[in-house]
Motif scaffolding. Structure first.
Motif: not given
Length: 187
Positions: A121, A124-129, A132
């Motif tokens: 995961r 995707d978390a890194y791409r989103r923000d 965070w």
């Protein structure tokens, strides 16, 4: 004042309570999302209420969760994470009887499955923000004593910057944080 002394999970029965995938899912849900009922958890995890009730009672028996009496009515019981130590540590295999070591191995196996899912995961978390989602890879040379100090400093930082849900300041979010390290020359 919080008791942040390390708590050893060296009781085989207590360790076994955490070495079950459904219990781990339920405990993680209570940690991240707050109180829930067995019905709510059953719907979330596609399990029968009797199954979730059993697993909740096991988590309660070993002190990982507690009932919220003021929210519970009749047959509907509400559960939350129990207050307690934030620095829980596993025993080394030699600290357990030979017959209890498979429970520790199962605990590690389930944890590794969870960690793999989180790792998948991460992009995707890194791409989103990216503010965070942080990652680090490294290779360092340390003595065993320095490595022990490094680990204790890491735990101290985790405790310093982590807040229990009830004490979290505005803007806080639950964060998955993982640490593992082992010698690189054993490849």
């Amino acid at each position: 004042m919080k008791d942040d002394k390390p708590f050893m999970l060296d009781d085989p029965a207590r360790l076994k309570a955490l070495a079950h995938p459904m219990r781990r899912l339920m405990l993680r849900h209570l940690n991240v999302h707050g109180p829930a009922t067995s019905t709510t958890l059953g719907e979330l995890f596609d399990a029968k209420t009797g199954t979730t009730s059993y697993h909740l009672r096991q988590l309660e028996k070993y002190g990982f969760i507690e009932e919220i009496p003021e929210r519970s009515t009749g047959r509907e019981r509400w559960w939350r994470k129990a207050p307690g130590p934030r620095d829980m540590r596993l025993p080394t295999p030699d600290q357990l009887a030979a017959e209890d070591r498979p429970v520790l191995a199962e605990f590690h196996r389930i944890g590794l499955d969870e960690d793999r899912a989180l790792l998948e995961r991460f992009p995707d978390a890194y791409r989103r923000d990216p503010e965070w989602a942080k990652g680090s890879r490294g290779l360092g040379r340390m003595t065993k004593e320095e490595f022990g100090e490094f680990y204790e400093a890491y735990i101290a930082l985790l405790i310093k910057y982590s807040h229990p849900a009830e004490d979290a300041p505005p803007g806080s979010r639950p964060m998955y944080v993982r640490f593992f390290a082992f010698p690189a020359d054993e490849d």
